[in-house]
Motif scaffolding. Structure first.
Motif, short mmCIF file in Angstrom:
data_model
loop_
_atom_site.label_atom_id
_atom_site.label_comp_id
_atom_site.label_asym_id
_atom_site.label_seq_id
_atom_site.Cartn_x
_atom_site.Cartn_y
_atom_site.Cartn_z
N ARG A 183 9.63 7.41 13.13
CA ARG A 183 8.83 6.19 12.94
C ARG A 183 8.96 5.83 11.47
O ARG A 183 8.30 6.39 10.61
CB ARG A 183 7.38 6.54 13.29
CG ARG A 183 6.47 5.40 13.51
CD ARG A 183 5.12 5.89 13.92
NE ARG A 183 4.46 6.67 12.88
CZ ARG A 183 4.00 7.89 13.05
NH1 ARG A 183 4.10 8.48 14.19
NH2 ARG A 183 3.41 8.54 12.07
N GLU A 184 9.89 4.94 11.19
CA GLU A 184 10.06 4.57 9.77
C GLU A 184 8.99 3.57 9.40
O GLU A 184 9.00 2.43 9.87
CB GLU A 184 11.44 4.01 9.52
CG GLU A 184 12.38 5.10 9.07
CD GLU A 184 13.66 4.57 8.48
OE1 GLU A 184 14.03 5.03 7.40
OE2 GLU A 184 14.28 3.70 9.10
N GLN A 185 8.08 4.03 8.60
CA GLN A 185 6.97 3.16 8.22
C GLN A 185 7.40 2.28 7.06
O GLN A 185 7.86 2.76 6.05
CB GLN A 185 5.78 4.00 7.80
CG GLN A 185 5.20 4.77 8.95
CD GLN A 185 4.10 5.71 8.49
OE1 GLN A 185 3.96 5.99 7.32
NE2 GLN A 185 3.34 6.18 9.44
N LYS A 186 7.22 1.00 7.27
CA LYS A 186 7.49 0.08 6.15
C LYS A 186 6.22 0.04 5.31
O LYS A 186 5.14 -0.25 5.81
CB LYS A 186 7.80 -1.32 6.69
CG LYS A 186 9.15 -1.38 7.39
CD LYS A 186 10.24 -1.77 6.39
CE LYS A 186 11.61 -1.77 7.05
NZ LYS A 186 12.45 -0.69 6.62
N ARG A 187 6.38 0.40 4.08
CA ARG A 187 5.21 0.36 3.20
C ARG A 187 4.88 -1.09 2.89
O ARG A 187 5.75 -1.87 2.55
CB ARG A 187 5.52 1.08 1.90
CG ARG A 187 5.47 2.57 2.04
CD ARG A 187 5.93 3.18 0.74
NE ARG A 187 5.97 4.62 0.87
CZ ARG A 187 4.96 5.41 0.57
NH1 ARG A 187 3.85 4.92 0.11
NH2 ARG A 187 5.06 6.70 0.72
N PHE A 188 3.60 -1.43 3.02
CA PHE A 188 3.18 -2.79 2.70
C PHE A 188 3.36 -3.03 1.20
O PHE A 188 3.80 -4.08 0.76
CB PHE A 188 1.72 -2.99 3.12
CG PHE A 188 1.23 -4.38 2.89
CD1 PHE A 188 1.77 -5.42 3.61
CD2 PHE A 188 0.24 -4.64 1.96
CE1 PHE A 188 1.33 -6.72 3.39
CE2 PHE A 188 -0.21 -5.93 1.76
CZ PHE A 188 0.34 -6.97 2.48
N ILE A 189 3.02 -2.00 0.43
CA ILE A 189 3.21 -2.11 -1.03
C ILE A 189 4.29 -1.13 -1.42
O ILE A 189 4.19 0.05 -1.13
CB ILE A 189 1.91 -1.75 -1.78
CG1 ILE A 189 0.77 -2.61 -1.29
CG2 ILE A 189 2.09 -1.87 -3.28
CD1 ILE A 189 -0.59 -2.13 -1.71
N PHE B 141 5.84 -0.12 -7.20
CA PHE B 141 4.85 -1.07 -7.68
C PHE B 141 3.49 -0.40 -7.89
O PHE B 141 2.68 -0.88 -8.68
CB PHE B 141 4.74 -2.20 -6.64
CG PHE B 141 3.74 -3.27 -6.99
CD1 PHE B 141 4.01 -4.18 -8.00
CD2 PHE B 141 2.52 -3.34 -6.34
CE1 PHE B 141 3.10 -5.15 -8.33
CE2 PHE B 141 1.60 -4.32 -6.66
CZ PHE B 141 1.89 -5.22 -7.66
N LEU B 142 3.28 0.71 -7.15
CA LEU B 142 1.94 1.33 -7.14
C LEU B 142 1.47 1.81 -8.51
O LEU B 142 0.35 1.51 -8.91
CB LEU B 142 1.91 2.49 -6.14
CG LEU B 142 1.69 2.07 -4.69
CD1 LEU B 142 1.73 3.29 -3.80
CD2 LEU B 142 0.37 1.35 -4.51
N ALA B 143 2.33 2.57 -9.21
CA ALA B 143 1.90 3.15 -10.50
C ALA B 143 1.51 2.07 -11.52
O ALA B 143 0.39 2.10 -12.04
CB ALA B 143 2.97 4.07 -11.04
N PRO B 144 2.39 1.06 -11.78
CA PRO B 144 1.97 0.02 -12.73
C PRO B 144 0.74 -0.75 -12.26
O PRO B 144 -0.12 -1.09 -13.07
CB PRO B 144 3.18 -0.91 -12.83
CG PRO B 144 4.28 -0.26 -12.11
CD PRO B 144 3.76 0.86 -11.31
N ALA B 145 0.66 -0.98 -10.93
CA ALA B 145 -0.48 -1.73 -10.41
C ALA B 145 -1.78 -0.96 -10.62
O ALA B 145 -2.80 -1.53 -11.03
CB ALA B 145 -0.28 -2.02 -8.92
N LEU B 146 -1.71 0.36 -10.38
CA LEU B 146 -2.90 1.20 -10.59
C LEU B 146 -3.29 1.23 -12.06
O LEU B 146 -4.47 1.15 -12.40
CB LEU B 146 -2.64 2.62 -10.09
CG LEU B 146 -2.78 2.82 -8.58
CD1 LEU B 146 -2.36 4.23 -8.19
CD2 LEU B 146 -4.22 2.58 -8.13
N ALA B 147 -2.26 1.34 -12.92
CA ALA B 147 -2.53 1.38 -14.37
C ALA B 147 -3.19 0.07 -14.80
O ALA B 147 -4.17 0.08 -15.56
CB ALA B 147 -1.23 1.60 -15.12
#
Lengths: 216, 169
Positions: A50-56, A60-66
């Motif tokens: 089941r290849e899950q497509k990440r919505f994000i 992008f996650l690390a800079p967005a969290l920062a």
């Protein structure tokens, strides 16, 4: 393999006896040459993936969290700064926030003057002459603003009068001067409004005259 | 979705080697199966960009990184993260008969125990050369060293192992 290994070991500097011995030693690894069942391998390969497509996307996650953290910390600091007093480390941030708001909404300068008078009141209870001097200076600066109404000046003045009653003898003079400056500014504002009203009345009369003369 | 045919062939050909390589590091037959699956899933994710000429070295390097990640997560007292397995929703399966055999085989326990006392580079050479029967050239490609260095290391490793086994008796 065995003969080859003996040759390799001899090349590496082993004596022929040692090479023979070490070559025999490699038999201890035979037990480790395990093979998993073909069925297990097929099971792995035929399992539905089941290849899950990440919505994000992950990059992008690390800079967005920062960024979110900076905004959060910045927001919390700015909120904390609002209760700071002159001389506190966060006070310049409070002033910067106020200045930004007053650019968008000039009537906010009335609130700024009220805040300054409250600060004078609070600082006067702290017995810190340095902080009181700063608070007085900040009040004077807020008083100079052109957008402050005479009503606000009057209200803040009343507050200062209360401070004058409770403040220590040595600081009374400072507050007294501040009240005087405040009164002077209030007079100026009132005069300015009266002059403006007069000008408007003259203009209205002139307009009326012109209107009447054209009707005849 | 299933894997491609060429990937299937690679899995069939190399998964046992990698299982043995990982097992000698983690010394847990179930965990070795989980981590072997994780190696292939990680490689599958980049399958289109992979040069298959160097697939063997790549698989071993991926396995090495996964084992390092495992020890790091264990050191930090975190749960072992089987990122790809979880993300791709695969249910792990095990060869229970083989695992039972491994766990009961005292020879296997003795040799893995002895190897764990060797420095990492010597242990790796022994596994590649004598457990997985790779040539000195293949082992060199995986370890990023010359064939000559592999031979020197294997001589040193065998001597060291002999010493450990002798002292253990």
């Amino acid at each position: 393999m065995e003969n080859e290994l003996i040759k390799e070991l001899l090349k590496s500097g082993a004596s022929s006896k040692e090479a023979e011995e070490l070559s025999q030693l490699t038999k201890v690894f035979d037990g480790l040459k395990v093979e998993r069942s073909y069925l297990l391998k097929r099971k792995f390969l035929e399992g539905e993936i089941r290849e899950q497509k990440r919505f994000i996307p992950r990059w992008f996650l690390a800079p967005a969290l920062a960024f979110a953290l900076v905004i959060l910390v910045g927001g919390l600091t700015a909120a904390k700064a609002q209760s700071s007093l002159p001389g506190d480390p966060l006070y310049p941030l409070k002033r910067a926030t106020e200045e930004a708001i007053s650019i968008i909404d000039p009537s906010f300068n009335n609130q700024i003057l009220q805040r300054r008078s409250e600060e004078v009141e609070k600082v006067s209870q702290q017995e810190s002459p340095k902080k009181l001097n700063k608070a007085v200076g900040e009040y004077k600066k807020a008083l100079e603003n052109e957008n402050v109404s005479d009503k606000t000046i009057e209200e803040s003045q009343k507050k200062l009068e209360k401070v004058e009653e409770t403040v220590k003898e040595q600081d009374k003079e400072k507050i007294k001067n501040l009240i005087q400056e405040s009164e002077k500014k209030q007079e100026e504002v009132k005069k300015k409004i009266e002059d403006q009203n007069k000008d408007n009345q003259i203009k209205d009369n002139e307009d009326l005259k012109i209107k009447n003369s054209t009707e005849f | 979705m299933r894997f491609s045919e060429d990937f299937d062939a690679i899995y069939i050909r190399y998964s046992d080697q990698l299982y043995r390589y990982i097992y000698t590091s983690v010394k847990d037959a179930y965990l070795a199966e989980d981590l072997t699956g994780e190696v292939f899933l990680r490689v599958w994710k980049k399958w289109k960009d992979i040069k298959q000429d160097f697939i063997q070295a790549l698989l071993y390097k991926t396995a090495k990184n996964i084992v390092i990640d495992y020890y790091r997560s264990r050191k930090n007292k975190k749960n072992v993260s089987l990122e790809e397995t979880v993300e791709m929703g695969l249910e792990p399966s095990y060869d229970e008969d083989l695992i039972e055999k491994i766990n009961k085989d005292t020879n296997i326990q003795m040799i893995t125990g002895a190897m764990s006392k060797l420095p990492e580079n010597l242990k790796e050479v022994l596994v590649l050369r004598f457990v997985n029967d790779l040539s000195a050239k293949e082992a060199g490609e995986i370890l990023n060293i010359s064939e000559g260095n592999v031979r020197v290391l294997q001589y040193r490793a065998l001597n060291k192992l002999k010493e450990v086994l002798k002292n253990g008796k």
